[in-house]
Every structure is written in structure tokens, then in C-alpha cells.
Design an enzyme around this catalytic site. Sequence first.
Site, mmCIF file in Angstrom:
data_model
loop_
_atom_site.group_PDB
_atom_site.id
_atom_site.type_symbol
_atom_site.label_atom_id
_atom_site.label_comp_id
_atom_site.label_asym_id
_atom_site.label_seq_id
_atom_site.Cartn_x
_atom_site.Cartn_y
_atom_site.Cartn_z
ATOM 1 N N LYS A 11 0.835 -1.197 0.000
ATOM 2 C CA LYS A 11 0.000 0.000 0.000
ATOM 3 C C LYS A 11 0.878 1.259 0.000
ATOM 4 O O LYS A 11 2.094 1.181 0.247
ATOM 5 C CB LYS A 11 -0.903 -0.041 1.248
ATOM 6 C CG LYS A 11 -1.967 -1.160 1.235
ATOM 7 C CD LYS A 11 -2.749 -1.153 2.563
ATOM 8 C CE LYS A 11 -3.929 -2.098 2.577
ATOM 9 N NZ LYS A 11 -4.675 -2.018 3.879
ATOM 10 N N TYR A 51 -12.445 -2.568 -2.046
ATOM 11 C CA TYR A 51 -12.964 -2.536 -0.675
ATOM 12 C C TYR A 51 -14.489 -2.483 -0.623
ATOM 13 O O TYR A 51 -15.066 -2.003 0.349
ATOM 14 C CB TYR A 51 -12.364 -1.352 0.086
ATOM 15 C CG TYR A 51 -10.945 -1.613 0.546
ATOM 16 C CD1 TYR A 51 -10.608 -2.802 1.198
ATOM 17 C CD2 TYR A 51 -9.944 -0.671 0.363
ATOM 18 C CE1 TYR A 51 -9.314 -3.053 1.629
ATOM 19 C CE2 TYR A 51 -8.638 -0.916 0.795
ATOM 20 C CZ TYR A 51 -8.335 -2.105 1.434
ATOM 21 O OH TYR A 51 -7.063 -2.354 1.867
ATOM 22 N N ASN A 123 -1.748 -0.038 7.476
ATOM 23 C CA ASN A 123 -1.126 -1.327 7.823
ATOM 24 C C ASN A 123 -0.264 -1.920 6.699
ATOM 25 O O ASN A 123 -0.075 -3.127 6.612
ATOM 26 C CB ASN A 123 -2.186 -2.315 8.331
ATOM 27 C CG ASN A 123 -3.338 -2.473 7.356
ATOM 28 O OD1 ASN A 123 -3.230 -2.064 6.203
ATOM 29 N ND2 ASN A 123 -4.409 -3.091 7.799
ATOM 30 N N HIS A 126 -1.775 -5.258 1.854
ATOM 31 C CA HIS A 126 -3.026 -6.007 1.759
ATOM 32 C C HIS A 126 -2.690 -7.451 1.428
ATOM 33 O O HIS A 126 -1.761 -7.710 0.663
ATOM 34 C CB HIS A 126 -3.918 -5.447 0.646
ATOM 35 C CG HIS A 126 -5.059 -6.376 0.321
ATOM 36 N ND1 HIS A 126 -6.206 -6.408 1.074
ATOM 37 C CD2 HIS A 126 -5.191 -7.340 -0.624
ATOM 38 C CE1 HIS A 126 -7.007 -7.344 0.584
ATOM 39 N NE2 HIS A 126 -6.409 -7.934 -0.438
ATOM 40 N N GLU A 137 -10.189 -10.663 -6.145
ATOM 41 C CA GLU A 137 -9.155 -9.616 -6.130
ATOM 42 C C GLU A 137 -8.135 -9.796 -7.253
ATOM 43 O O GLU A 137 -7.738 -8.829 -7.899
ATOM 44 C CB GLU A 137 -8.462 -9.618 -4.760
ATOM 45 C CG GLU A 137 -9.404 -9.177 -3.633
ATOM 46 C CD GLU A 137 -8.832 -9.409 -2.242
ATOM 47 O OE1 GLU A 137 -7.705 -9.938 -2.138
ATOM 48 O OE2 GLU A 137 -9.523 -9.058 -1.260
HETATM 49 P P1 IDP Z 1 -7.667 -6.897 6.093
HETATM 50 O O1 IDP Z 1 -6.922 -5.858 5.277
HETATM 51 O O2 IDP Z 1 -6.845 -7.410 7.250
HETATM 52 O O3 IDP Z 1 -8.228 -8.025 5.244
HETATM 53 P P2 IDP Z 1 -10.335 -5.716 6.177
HETATM 54 O O4 IDP Z 1 -11.356 -5.912 7.264
HETATM 55 O O5 IDP Z 1 -10.587 -6.350 4.854
HETATM 56 O O6 IDP Z 1 -8.912 -6.159 6.782
HETATM 57 O O7 IDP Z 1 -10.175 -4.136 6.018
HETATM 58 C C1 IDP Z 1 -9.506 -3.561 4.926
HETATM 59 C C2 IDP Z 1 -8.656 -2.393 5.408
HETATM 60 O O8 IDP Z 1 -9.481 -1.385 6.003
HETATM 61 C C3 IDP Z 1 -7.658 -2.750 6.507
HETATM 62 O O9 IDP Z 1 -6.464 -3.327 5.995
HETATM 63 C C4 IDP Z 1 -7.419 -1.404 7.169
HETATM 64 O O10 IDP Z 1 -6.517 -0.595 6.404
HETATM 65 C C5 IDP Z 1 -8.807 -0.787 7.121
HETATM 66 N N1 IDP Z 1 -9.613 -1.088 8.312
HETATM 67 C C6 IDP Z 1 -10.281 -2.241 8.591
HETATM 68 N N2 IDP Z 1 -10.940 -2.177 9.749
HETATM 69 C C7 IDP Z 1 -10.701 -0.940 10.227
HETATM 70 C C8 IDP Z 1 -11.131 -0.241 11.447
HETATM 71 O O11 IDP Z 1 -11.874 -0.763 12.291
HETATM 72 N N3 IDP Z 1 -10.662 1.035 11.591
HETATM 73 C C9 IDP Z 1 -9.866 1.640 10.673
HETATM 74 N N4 IDP Z 1 -9.449 1.048 9.555
HETATM 75 C C10 IDP Z 1 -9.853 -0.230 9.327
HETATM 76 MG MG MG Z 2 -9.753 -7.996 3.789
#
Ligand code: IDP
Ligand code: MG
Length: 168
Positions: A11, A51, A123, A126, A137
Site C-alpha cells: 500500500k 474494498y 497497515n 493487503h 481480487e
Molecule cells: P484486512 O486488510 O486485514 O483483510 P479488512 O477488514 O478487509 O482487513 O479491512 C480492509 C482495510 O481497512 C484494513 O487493511 C485497514 O486498512 C482498514 N480497516 C479495517 N478495519 C478498520 C477499522 O476498524 N478502523 C480503521 N481502519 C480499518
Molecule cells: Mg480484507
Amino acid sequence: MAIESTLVLIKPDGLKKSLTGNILTRLSEAKLVIIGAKVVHVTPELAMGHYEHLKEKPFFPELVRYLTGEIHNIRRVIAFVYHGEDAIQRIRDLVGSTNPEEANPVSIRGAYGRITTSGVFENIVHASSSREDAEKEIKLWFKPREIVEKLYPVKEVMLNNVKEEVWE
Ligand code: IDP
Ligand code: MG
């Protein structure tokens, strides 16, 4: 154990922090093969498609700004398809939990991710979280000919008088 494919994105924060080499070194511990790789300019449409499952979340607009690179002023991501035994879980284990604060400190997200006051978890990477997500994806980010394995059925279409393969 099954042979799987999974999508990894570095990212914009991962690129801004110059972590590409480091991330690839970490991911090489999974003993998988990279079968697709490219630098991608992320439009809002692509980010929203990626997303889609989170579109009702309060942080969705910020999440789209994150993936398009608006927040870090880096208008690209690097996309990879990793392939091999148990690829999805192996990569997820190295990547760590979604929330960088809760992620294992030696995982990529635990080591380099951060939580900002604006809300979205920055983070770094992805990684697909299921077979179903991985297929969706990979098809969203890659064309059939950009991957060196035949992963999913394709069909041929004529585009501007040129034969091209697209996902069926
Ligand atoms: P993942 O990336 O671990 O699969 P997902 O639930 O698919 O997690 O969420 C996609 C992205 O959205 C996450 O990588 C993160 O950047 C962001 N995200 C997910 N949940 C939260 C939250 O509760 N607060 C803020 N950002 C979030
Ligand atoms: Mg995810």
C-alpha cells in the site's frame, strides 16, 4: 493442504516508508512463487471495487483515499500474485492482524503499521483473506496474460481489432 493463489498489495504507506525490499524478504519465508507483479496507479473506482465489502463502514471514504495514495501523496501501489501450498494463510500469517496495534509485533503490520487519528489503520500491505476473495481480487487487479499460470477460466474477445483474453 491445497495449492492456492493470493493477492498482495504494498500500500502507499509501505512505499512511502521504502519497505518494498523488506516486505518481499519477509514474504519469501512463505516459500511461495510470485506469478504476477506490477506497479498500479489506483483510481477511486479500483479502490472502491477492492474494498466494496466495507462500503458501509464509517472509515470507507478515508480507506479509499488511503489506497489511491491521496493521504500519502504516493499515487501507486505494487501488486503481486503469490502461488503455492496454503498460500492464503501463509501470507496472512506473515502479514499479521488488520489492526497494527493488535498484530504480532514481528509480523509486517505489527512492525510497521500505525493507527492514525483520522481513523483508518495504515497497515502497509493487503493480503487476500479467503479463496473467494483471492479470486475476486486477482481478477480485479490482473489480466489473464499478466499472470504466468492459468488460474481461472478465460475467454477471448476482440478489442480494437485485437484479440485479447479476459476473465470469463
Ligand atoms: P484486512 O486488510 O486485514 O483483510 P479488512 O477488514 O478487509 O482487513 O479491512 C480492509 C482495510 O481497512 C484494513 O487493511 C485497514 O486498512 C482498514 N480497516 C479495517 N478495519 C478498520 C477499522 O476498524 N478502523 C480503521 N481502519 C480499518
Ligand atoms: Mg480484507
